[in-house]
Design a protein around this motif. Structure first.
Motif, short mmCIF file in Angstrom:
data_model
loop_
_atom_site.label_atom_id
_atom_site.label_comp_id
_atom_site.label_asym_id
_atom_site.label_seq_id
_atom_site.Cartn_x
_atom_site.Cartn_y
_atom_site.Cartn_z
N ASN A 23 0.81 -1.23 0.00
CA ASN A 23 0.00 0.00 0.00
C ASN A 23 0.84 1.28 0.00
O ASN A 23 0.54 2.22 0.74
N ASP A 25 1.37 4.60 -1.10
CA ASP A 25 0.42 5.50 -1.74
C ASP A 25 1.15 6.63 -2.47
O ASP A 25 2.34 6.84 -2.28
N ASP A 27 0.91 9.73 -2.07
CA ASP A 27 1.43 10.78 -1.18
C ASP A 27 2.86 10.46 -0.72
O ASP A 27 3.63 11.38 -0.43
N GLN A 28 3.19 9.16 -0.64
CA GLN A 28 4.58 8.80 -0.31
C GLN A 28 5.47 9.04 -1.53
O GLN A 28 6.59 9.52 -1.41
N ALA A 32 2.14 16.06 -1.43
CA ALA A 32 1.29 17.11 -2.01
C ALA A 32 1.96 18.48 -2.04
O ALA A 32 1.63 19.30 -2.90
N GLN A 33 2.91 18.71 -1.14
CA GLN A 33 3.52 20.04 -1.11
C GLN A 33 4.28 20.36 -2.41
O GLN A 33 4.58 21.51 -2.68
N LEU A 35 3.06 19.59 -5.44
CA LEU A 35 2.11 19.51 -6.56
C LEU A 35 1.69 20.88 -7.08
O LEU A 35 0.88 20.96 -7.99
N CYS A 84 -1.61 3.41 -4.63
CA CYS A 84 -2.99 3.70 -4.24
C CYS A 84 -3.11 5.17 -3.84
O CYS A 84 -2.12 5.84 -3.58
N GLY A 85 -4.36 5.63 -3.81
CA GLY A 85 -4.59 7.02 -3.41
C GLY A 85 -4.89 7.90 -4.58
O GLY A 85 -5.64 7.53 -5.48
N SER A 86 -4.27 9.06 -4.59
CA SER A 86 -4.66 10.13 -5.51
C SER A 86 -4.32 9.81 -6.96
O SER A 86 -3.50 8.95 -7.26
N SER A 87 -4.96 10.54 -7.87
CA SER A 87 -4.79 10.33 -9.31
C SER A 87 -3.57 11.09 -9.87
O SER A 87 -3.35 11.07 -11.07
N ARG A 88 -2.80 11.72 -9.02
CA ARG A 88 -1.71 12.59 -9.48
C ARG A 88 -0.74 11.86 -10.41
O ARG A 88 -0.09 10.90 -10.03
N HIS A 90 1.82 13.12 -11.29
CA HIS A 90 3.13 13.50 -10.75
C HIS A 90 3.87 12.29 -10.18
O HIS A 90 5.10 12.31 -10.10
#
Lengths: 197, 476
Positions: A23, A25, A27-28, A32-33, A35, A84-88, A90
């Protein structure tokens, strides 16, 4: 001109690097900082940032990537549900810029998988058993052949991995997916007329 | 058991079928037409740049709707009306989407719009979100819009470019997962507790590759805000989308909204929307049954949304793998302990999961005539300008402010922490948002996900606690 032309990536050899965590994600992968950028370049610097650096920018001691040599270990072997998690998008941009060309896992999150394939980062889905083998054999030599959808692991053998036909076709020929959609202009217009859109 | 006829299909299949520009084949994915493309500042700049590079235009600006929500400050503007961004780069990102939308004729609800809000709060409020639509956004919580019986999912920035240029997406057909939820929810148990319970049950990858349809008596009894909360977190179990079949609750919500069909078109639309349900003989690829009566107020204890316990329940011990051990180490918790009495530093009430009027009313009901615990910071961030106006008309802002909480401007705020609304390293946040990943709400911050009722109760007690004692006591 094409999205994939710059990193055509049909067959390559590398060594593996293990991050045996489930898992992981997005964010790891890219916090977000980072983005607020309006570019897609240069994100490798921030890849797994919170794992690599303390708040004050100094290197972290317990960094899971501390022994990683991105120059020769371009394949990550990770636990299940990677990305997993956000669609970024990035996330694959950061991994590619950091030097990663493929990730091996027993399962990838859908959006991450999609985003990766559109950028030439190869998600290699394999049985849990092979992930465990690779975790037990760090720095394994591997060969990834996209056209044949084959992963070869030294002292283990060659296995097929799933990759949809269209993605494999686009990756190996440098075909641009948007160009492909736009070739269907007549059908798109016909659909809009039929449904009064 | 009714016999399945070849024409029986699920809600998902009906919506999918209506949007096929080209069928999937062995060699190529389907080309799916997109009815509504939602845009915000974070995931669009590189897509517009790609269009510019190729000399392409936006095919259907009338099917795009944009706002600014992630990088925007939630502090009030200064006396001159200036907004104070966390960085110049954040300001630049907001100005970039404003410029791009103006250039391509896309409606953007910016600072001056009375409708600005979190994209997944604003879309439904405007009536832009409608049953049977395909809806995408460069944002994983696009699944929220499935509450209306739309097929709505998050996409990456390359795909944002595809939709801008062609109004279409390449898609392989997902599986379907039916989640039947039956029974009445106990007092104090909300849609947030239901979805946390579901993710805890099926796991954070339990929905991977699937579109979920939520159905059953519990779902039918939910209002639209609750259904949005439910669908919003579908992505947290890996699902591509979550859907609820539209019904009278849906139609009542949409009637009279600015972008809803009007007059005769409304009647035609409703007649069509009524056909958007899974036929009696249709089956899902997989099926899960949830007993709603067994669900208690729930919270997360680890670093992903599947690590869920009831507020007063012990963290599971025993079969802990390396990932759970790492999560507990990060959170500073131990297997076997309960979270009750863990000291809370910050409470965040907001996000596309729980920032709608009913969420704020629930939180205010607990906080009315009470005070936020000493030393605890509580942020209440409405999901949109419309929510803010409605809440202020109800006097909710006064309740929060009198309790000692901050009443802020609409935006994503502390859910993602891009705008500077973050917790300090080590702080424990009880949050009504959707992700408790490591550092999500600020480097080294620790997050417990909860409902607005639970979050409000934690704000008052300063500890991890359920709202039960306050619900029994009433607000006076």
């Amino acid at each position: 001109m094409t999205e994939q032309a710059n990193n055509l990536n049909t067959e390559f050899r590398s060594r593996t690097y293990n991050i045996p965590l489930d898992n992981i994600d997005t964010d790891q992968i890219i916090p977000a900082q980072f983005l607020t950028t309006t570019n897609r370049e240069g994100l490798g610097e921030f890849c797994f940032y919170a794992w690599r650096f303390n708040e004050d920018g100094t290197a972290k001691e317990n960094n899971p990537l501390r022994d990683h040599h991105p120059d020769r270990q371009q394949v990550l072997v990770v636990g299940s549900n990677f990305g997993c998690g956000s669609s970024r998008e990035h996330a694959p941009w950061a991994l590619l810029d950091y030097g990663i060309r493929a990730v091996i896992s027993s399962r990838f999150a859908d959006i991450f998988c999609n985003n990766s394939l559109k950028n030439g980062l190869i998600p290699v889905t394999v049985e849990e058993q092979l992930v465990e083998y690779l975790h037990a054999h760090p720095d394994s030599a591997v060969r990834i052949d996209i056209a044949r959808r084959q992963l070869t692991v030294e002292n283990y053998g060659t296995i097929q991995f799933p990759l949809d036909a269209f993605s494999a076709f686009c990756l190996t020929r440098g075909i641009d997916q948007l160009d492909f959609i736009l070739q269907n202009e007549q059908e798109i217009s016909a659909h809009e007329q039929k449904y009064n859109k | 058991m009714p016999q399945q006829s070849p024409s029986d299909s699920t809600l998902f299949e009906k919506v999918w079928q209506r949007h096929l520009v080209r069928e999937e084949s062995a060699e190529t994915p389907a080309i799916l037409y997109i009815d509504l493309h939602l845009l915000h500042e974070v995931t669009t700049p590189q897509a517009f740049a790609e269009l510019k590079k190729r000399g392409l235009s936006v095919r259907r600006p009338d099917r795009c709707l944009a706002t600014i929500d992630h990088s925007t400050p939630t502090s009030a503007p200064d006396a001159e009306g200036r907004h104070h961004y966390v960085t110049e780069q954040a300001r630049d990102q907001v100005e970039t989407v404003q410029r791009n939308c103006a250039k391509h004729g896309i409606v953007l609800h910016g600072w001056d719009s009375p409708n600005r809000g979190i994209i997944h709060v604003m879309g439904p409020e405007l009536g832009a979100t409608q049953p049977g639509m395909t809806i995408v956004c460069g944002d994983s919580h696009t699944s929220t819009h499935g509450a209306f019986g739309a097929l709505a999912f998050g996409i990456g920035t390359t795909e944002v470019g595809h939709v801008l240029a062609s109004q279409c997406l390449l898609q392989s057909k997902p599986n379907t997962l039916g989640i039947r939820i039956e029974g009445e929810l106990a007092p104090g148990v909300t849609a947030k507790d239901v979805i946390l319970h579901i993710i805890g049950t099926i796991g954070v990858d339990g929905g991977t590759g699937s579109v979920i349809e939520y159905y059953g008596s519990t779902v039918r009894a939910m209002d639209m805000d609750s259904r949005m909360t439910l669908c919003n977190m579908s992505i947290e179990c890996g699902a591509r989308a979550g859907m609820v079949a539209p019904d009278e609750v849906t139609f009542d919500y949409l009637a009279g909204r600015p972008l809803s069909p009007q007059g005769e078109a409304w009647d035609t639309a409703v007649a069509d929307w009524k056909t958007l349900k899974t036929d009696a003989g249709a089956t899902y690829g997989a099926q899960v049954d949830i007993d709603a009566t067994a669900i208690r107020p729930s919270v997360t204890y680890g670093t992903h949304p599947g690590m869920v316990v009831a507020v007063d329940e012990a963290i599971p011990s025993g079969d802990t793998n390396e990932s759970i051990a790492a999560a507990l180490e990060y959170m500073g918790f131990k297997a076997g302990q309960t979270l009750a009495d863990e000291s809370v530093d910050v409470v965040f009430i907001g996000s596309c999961t729980n920032s709608r009027l009913s969420d704020l009313r629930a939180a205010a009901g607990i906080m009315k005539n009470r005070k936020v615990a000493h030393g605890l910071r509580a942020l209440v961030v409405p999901g949109s300008e419309e929510v803010r106006r409605a809440a202020e008309a109800d006097g909710l802002d006064r309740i929060f402010i009198d309790a000692g909480a901050q009443w802020r401007e609409p935006g994503c705020s502390m859910c993602i922490g891009m705008n500077g609304d973050i917790a300090a390293p080590g702080e424990l946040v009880v949050s009504t948002s959707n992700r408790n990943f490591k550092g999500r709400q600020g480097p080294l911050s620790r997050t417990i996900l909860a409902s607005p009722l639970t979050a409000a109760a934690c704000a008052i007690t300063g500890r991890v606690s359920s709202a039960q004692q306050f619900l029994e006591a009433g607000s006076d």
